[in-house]
Design a protein around this motif. Sequence first.
Motif, mmCIF file in Angstrom:
data_model
loop_
_atom_site.group_PDB
_atom_site.id
_atom_site.type_symbol
_atom_site.label_atom_id
_atom_site.label_comp_id
_atom_site.label_asym_id
_atom_site.label_seq_id
_atom_site.Cartn_x
_atom_site.Cartn_y
_atom_site.Cartn_z
ATOM 1 N N ARG A 190 10.506 -47.661 57.874
ATOM 2 C CA ARG A 190 10.976 -47.475 59.247
ATOM 3 C C ARG A 190 10.262 -48.482 60.148
ATOM 4 O O ARG A 190 9.050 -48.642 60.087
ATOM 5 N N SER A 204 15.135 -53.135 58.238
ATOM 6 C CA SER A 204 15.380 -51.725 57.951
ATOM 7 C C SER A 204 16.564 -51.197 58.743
ATOM 8 O O SER A 204 16.836 -51.645 59.848
ATOM 9 N N THR A 244 18.786 -50.368 54.294
ATOM 10 C CA THR A 244 18.334 -51.722 54.548
ATOM 11 C C THR A 244 19.515 -52.566 55.003
ATOM 12 O O THR A 244 20.664 -52.263 54.682
ATOM 13 N N GLY A 279 13.732 -38.194 55.860
ATOM 14 C CA GLY A 279 14.129 -39.610 55.792
ATOM 15 C C GLY A 279 12.972 -40.491 55.366
ATOM 16 O O GLY A 279 13.135 -41.403 54.547
ATOM 17 N N MET A 280 11.800 -40.214 55.910
ATOM 18 C CA MET A 280 10.609 -40.979 55.530
ATOM 19 C C MET A 280 10.303 -40.776 54.048
ATOM 20 O O MET A 280 9.935 -41.714 53.336
ATOM 21 N N LEU A 337 12.703 -42.849 51.966
ATOM 22 C CA LEU A 337 12.305 -44.257 51.951
ATOM 23 C C LEU A 337 11.159 -44.489 50.960
ATOM 24 O O LEU A 337 11.141 -45.500 50.242
ATOM 25 N N LEU A 363 21.049 -38.521 60.138
ATOM 26 C CA LEU A 363 20.041 -39.531 59.844
ATOM 27 C C LEU A 363 20.637 -40.529 58.875
ATOM 28 O O LEU A 363 21.160 -40.153 57.826
ATOM 29 N N GLU A 364 20.588 -41.790 59.244
ATOM 30 C CA GLU A 364 21.042 -42.864 58.366
ATOM 31 C C GLU A 364 19.850 -43.764 58.098
ATOM 32 O O GLU A 364 19.180 -44.222 59.028
ATOM 33 N N VAL A 365 19.567 -43.979 56.812
ATOM 34 C CA VAL A 365 18.471 -44.862 56.423
ATOM 35 C C VAL A 365 18.975 -45.845 55.388
ATOM 36 O O VAL A 365 19.932 -45.584 54.678
ATOM 37 N N GLU A 419 13.732 -36.045 60.082
ATOM 38 C CA GLU A 419 13.047 -37.336 60.176
ATOM 39 C C GLU A 419 12.016 -37.468 59.049
ATOM 40 O O GLU A 419 11.925 -38.508 58.400
ATOM 41 N N TRP A 477 17.613 -47.638 60.274
ATOM 42 C CA TRP A 477 17.123 -46.290 60.575
ATOM 43 C C TRP A 477 17.802 -45.812 61.843
ATOM 44 O O TRP A 477 17.669 -46.440 62.894
ATOM 45 N N SER A 478 18.538 -44.725 61.747
ATOM 46 C CA SER A 478 19.231 -44.186 62.912
ATOM 47 C C SER A 478 19.206 -42.668 62.833
ATOM 48 O O SER A 478 19.741 -42.085 61.895
#
Length: 169
Positions: A61, A66, A81, A33-34, A37, A77-79, A30, A68-69
């Motif tokens: 997020r 957005s 737009t 992922g942040m 981004l 993790l999928e990030v 997580e 975000w999953s």
Amino acid sequence: MKINGLKKFLKEVEKAADGGFKKDLALWLEGSGMEFLAIIQDEIIRTGTVDTRRLLNSFQRGDSDSAWSLKSGSLTLEVGTNLTYASLANDGHTTVDLSSGKDRRWVPGRWKGDRFEYDPNERESGMLLKVKWVDGSGYWDNAVAIFEKMFDKSLERRLQGWMDSLGGA
């Protein structure tokens, strides 16, 4: 990104760590992922990608645009737009949508002196653009390249830290 042997490794370590490892890995993922981004936002700014802040904000997020999953069960993790023009800004485009034939040349709004103000609700005035190619900025491609270099080193350090902590138990 796909990590070969991760599932098998997780099963072995989970036995030793009584399930706490997987939770720790999900938190680390997580955080990664942040970080990704933030890199995307930096690249949007650095490349001068045309943006009304909507594109930039969509890579946060919790933003309504957005994507975000996080699935901790499979550690996926999928990030990204959900904005349709994000890929156009990255890859480039013409002012005419060749797949649908839709003309994107008309931009509703009004002129105030030598400055144009976009207004999607304006019905009376606007501007007509010439058909041309608009170069993309490559912000996404740049961010992925940067993140891939950082991710490998971060994962290696994190896994070594976990291994070290298990060895000391």
